[in-house]
Design a protein around this motif. Structure first.
Motif, PDB file in Angstrom:
ATOM      1  N   LEU A   1     -10.767  73.024  20.626  1.00 49.24           N
ATOM      2  CA  LEU A   1      -9.544  73.068  19.813  1.00 49.24           C
ATOM      3  C   LEU A   1      -8.385  72.291  20.448  1.00 49.24           C
ATOM      4  O   LEU A   1      -7.340  72.118  19.805  1.00 49.24           O
ATOM      5  N   ILE A   2      -8.562  71.811  21.676  1.00 44.52           N
ATOM      6  CA  ILE A   2      -7.489  71.088  22.380  1.00 44.52           C
ATOM      7  C   ILE A   2      -7.041  69.843  21.621  1.00 44.52           C
ATOM      8  O   ILE A   2      -5.833  69.591  21.521  1.00 44.52           O
ATOM      9  N   PRO A   3      -7.926  69.010  21.069  1.00 45.77           N
ATOM     10  CA  PRO A   3      -7.454  67.818  20.339  1.00 45.77           C
ATOM     11  C   PRO A   3      -6.522  68.133  19.179  1.00 45.77           C
ATOM     12  O   PRO A   3      -5.709  67.287  18.790  1.00 45.77           O
ATOM     13  N   PHE A   4      -6.585  69.329  18.625  1.00 47.90           N
ATOM     14  CA  PHE A   4      -5.689  69.703  17.532  1.00 47.90           C
ATOM     15  C   PHE A   4      -4.274  70.044  18.032  1.00 47.90           C
ATOM     16  O   PHE A   4      -3.344  70.126  17.234  1.00 47.90           O
ATOM     17  N   CYS A   5      -4.124  70.213  19.354  1.00 47.06           N
ATOM     18  CA  CYS A   5      -2.825  70.535  19.955  1.00 47.06           C
ATOM     19  C   CYS A   5      -2.170  69.316  20.606  1.00 47.06           C
ATOM     20  O   CYS A   5      -1.002  69.377  20.993  1.00 47.06           O
ATOM     21  N   VAL A   6      -2.895  68.228  20.753  1.00 51.22           N
ATOM     22  CA  VAL A   6      -2.393  67.032  21.436  1.00 51.22           C
ATOM     23  C   VAL A   6      -2.003  65.988  20.389  1.00 51.22           C
ATOM     24  O   VAL A   6      -2.830  65.602  19.552  1.00 51.22           O
TER      25      VAL A   6
END
Length: 157
Positions: free
Chosen positions: A129-134
């Motif tokens: 889910l990190i790419p959705f926060c960057v």
């Protein structure tokens, strides 16, 4: 107590250090004017104009016309197809105003691709889910601040 020197009054002309002594035959032409220099003609007879004072315009001032060139600051106007990550100055195609676009980020194909690769590597419990926060993986959408219409987008993939 007096401030007079014991020798008496100073002489009429006294050479001071750093100044050249008067030349023989020196005689000022008019009081208040500098002496004529060798090789220059003496002033014309009947010319009684005072020397120019501080701040006086130079001779011939105002006779010639002056052209003033003012440089306008240039701006680079981008075509909506060439938008990048940062806000850009362009003309809105809807309201025809010269604007600087406002930007926001939305999930794009690079975001989903990065999340899928992280999940396949084995980090499917939350790291995917990190790419959705960057913001560096998201697409940038440009919109007009006046009419709020979408002007263009910068797609990362």
């Amino acid at each position: 107590m007096s401030n007079k020197s014991p020798e008496g009054p100073p002489p009429a002309y006294q050479a001071q250090p750093g100044y050249a002594p008067a030349q023989p035959g020196y005689a000022p032409t008019q009081p208040g004017y500098a002496p004529t220099q060798p090789g220059y003609a003496p002033p014309q007879a009947g010319y009684n104009a005072p020397p120019p004072g501080y701040g006086a315009p130079p001779p011939g001032y105002g006779q010639a016309s002056t052209t003033v060139v003012m440089a306008q600051p240039s701006t680079v106007v981008l075509h909506p197809a060439r938008l990048g990550e940062s806000p850009a100055q362009l003309q809105c195609p809807r309201c025809n105003a010269q604007i600087v676009t406002s930007t926001y980020y939305e999930t794009g194909s690079l975001t989903w691709l990065a999340a899928g690769i992280i999940c396949m590597v084995g980090c499917w419990l939350g790291c995917c889910l990190i790419p959705f926060c960057v913001d560096g993986t998201k697409d940038v959408v440009h919109q007009c601040p006046n009419c709020k219409s979408q002007v263009g987008a910068y797609r990362r993939l």
